[in-house]
Design a protein around this motif. Structure first.
Motif, PDB file in Angstrom:
ATOM      1  N   HIS A 165      -3.269  -4.421  11.979  1.00 27.36           N
ATOM      2  CA  HIS A 165      -4.627  -4.475  11.424  1.00 27.36           C
ATOM      3  C   HIS A 165      -5.282  -3.099  11.355  1.00 27.36           C
ATOM      4  O   HIS A 165      -6.032  -2.809  10.417  1.00 27.36           O
ATOM      5  N   ASP A 216      -3.952  -1.430   8.454  1.00 31.19           N
ATOM      6  CA  ASP A 216      -4.263  -2.181   7.246  1.00 31.19           C
ATOM      7  C   ASP A 216      -3.007  -2.494   6.428  1.00 31.19           C
ATOM      8  O   ASP A 216      -2.983  -2.354   5.212  1.00 31.19           O
ATOM      9  N   ASP A 240      -0.620  -8.460   4.779  1.00 36.29           N
ATOM     10  CA  ASP A 240      -0.231  -9.628   5.575  1.00 36.29           C
ATOM     11  C   ASP A 240       1.094 -10.227   5.119  1.00 36.29           C
ATOM     12  O   ASP A 240       1.739 -10.960   5.870  1.00 36.29           O
TER      13      ASP A 240
END
Length: 452
Positions: A298, A301, A304
């Motif tokens: 996270h 970044d 996903d």
């Protein structure tokens, strides 16, 4: 012999033959393993009244189920006590393997193993062979022999252009990885089984088997040093540069590699300090690595949908292998529950007598028959009251089952992986690698018997 026991032996034998003939039948070995396990337990519980005498059941169990009739009492003993008791022991092995496999996949997804493999460069056949073999030996003790084989064969593909040269290196990687896995509680599935079962402890197995396992590798390596002297390898014309996995930075790759490896090495320490089952330590290490990867994911970044995410990593876990272990261990537990393994142990003791000869033969048999059920059967045949924890018999069994499988390409998970990755034929391995593996196996076995 009662009909039920004959049926159970027949089902187990047919299932085992189907496992051995996996490639001929074109049926994955997991299916017959699970099927034979279920059928063995089904026959056992259906005919349990003919096999179990009420008076042989523990007093606490009879008192706890005093309201049941004789038939229900026996079925409850088999289905709710024996089966679930074995399942608890097997489950601890499976969760341990799942945790270890997930950690390894995490490290691999981030390109962590490149930290080791990218530093190896050599042109002399003997020099490179020693570097690869020694690295595989120690890496398999920290990871496992299967993972090590996959990583090291991936490496030699970047270092060696000639397929024939690569085949030889792949064969020696199998020997080195199996030898390295034998002296570590997490280096081989069979050693892990003995460790979790309480037959061996971490410090004792490392102390007793390190030198025999090292000799198992040194014997063939010293012979090859003499026979291959002066030869050079043929590297690829353009050495491919390994990009970091996806968009991973070198810093993140190093973090994941460090946390993953330290997590694996932490497991034996956790068991020694807490006395909890090893899978608990493995789950703790996995959870820490999971949290670290999520923070990195996270903060950097990352997408996903990338292969770095835990959901993608979990999908790459070798689930059929885990289910195979479940099936084969449950099938063997049925043989133990019915007393067949105890009878086999008595027969072997009467006919052969020498336990060291029996274990040595088990090691050679593991080259033909998968070593997981062989070790599981041996654990059921011999009781800890006769051979206590860290008895020489258990240590010698860990060595024999771990290294004996190298004598044939189909005798270990590492061999099967190499066979698939480099398309090594059974007879090529038998001609070029098997004699070397047998030399090492005998050398290490003789050394262990001489010293211990």
């Amino acid at each position: 012999m009662p009909l039920a026991l004959i049926l159970i032996i027949g089902i187990f034998t047919l299932g085992y033959l189907a496992i051995i003939a996996e490639h001929t039948l074109k049926i994955d070995k997991t299916a017959p393993a699970i099927m034979s396990a279920v059928l063995c337990w089904t026959v056992y519980i259906l005919f349990a009244g003919d096999l179990i005498a009420i008076e042989t059941l523990p007093a606490w169990f009879l008192e706890e189920h005093a309201n049941l009739d004789q038939e229900a009492l026996i079925h409850t003993w088999v289905g709710e006590h024996q089966l679930l008791s074995f399942l608890g022991e097997i489950g601890s092995i499976l969760f341990f393997l799942l945790g270890a496999m997930t950690i390894v996949e995490f490290v691999d997804a981030y390109g962590g193993f490149a930290i080791i493999t990218d530093r190896i460069k050599a042109t002399s056949t003997v020099t490179l062979l020693w570097m690869i073999a020694v690295l595989a030996f120690f890496m398999s003790a920290a990871l496992d022999n299967l993972t090590t084989t996959i990583v090291m064969i991936s490496l030699i593909r970047k270092l060696i252009a000639s397929r024939q040269e690569r085949l030889f290196f792949a064969g020696m990687i199998v020997v080195a990885a199996n030898a390295g896995g034998a002296w570590s509680p997490i280096g081989d599935v069979t050693t892990t089984m003995l460790w979790i079962g309480g037959q061996i402890t971490t410090l004792a197995i490392v102390k007793s088997l390190f030198l025999p396992s090292l000799i198992c590798l040194l014997v063939p390596m010293l012979y090859l040093t003499w026979s291959l002297r002066g030869q050079t390898i043929h590297p690829p014309q353009a050495m491919p540069y390994k990009q970091d996995a996806d968009q991973v930075t070198r810093h993140h790759r190093n973090i994941i590699f460090t946390v993953g490896i330290l997590g694996l090495l932490f497991v034996p320490i956790f068991k020694t300090v807490t006395h909890l089952p090893p899978f608990m330590g493995m789950m703790l290490s996995l959870s820490v690595l999971w949290v670290v990867s999520e923070i990195i994911h996270h903060r950097a970044d990352y997408d996903d949908d990338t292969e770095l995410h835990i959901t993608r990593v979990l999908k790459r876990i070798d689930t059929p292998s885990v289910l195979f272990f479940l099936g084969i261990l449950l099938a063997v537990s049925a043989l133990e529950a019915t007393g067949l393994l105890a009878s086999l142990a008595s027969t072997l003791d009467e006919s052969i007598g020498n336990i060291n000869v029996i274990v040595f033969m088990i090691g050679l048999m593991s080259a033909i028959i998968d070593n997981v059920p062989l070790v599981a059967a041996t654990m059921g045949m011999y009781d800890l009251s006769v051979y206590p924890t860290d008895a020489p018999m258990w240590e010698f069994l860990a060595y024999s089952a771990g290294t004996g499988g190298s004598c044939l390409i189909i005798g270990s998970a590492a061999g099967v992986a190499a066979m698939g990755m480099e398309r090594i034929s059974f007879f090529w391995y038998l001609k070029h690698i098997a004699p070397l593996a047998l030399m090492g196996y005998i050398g290490g076995a003789v050394f262990y018997q001489w010293v211990y």
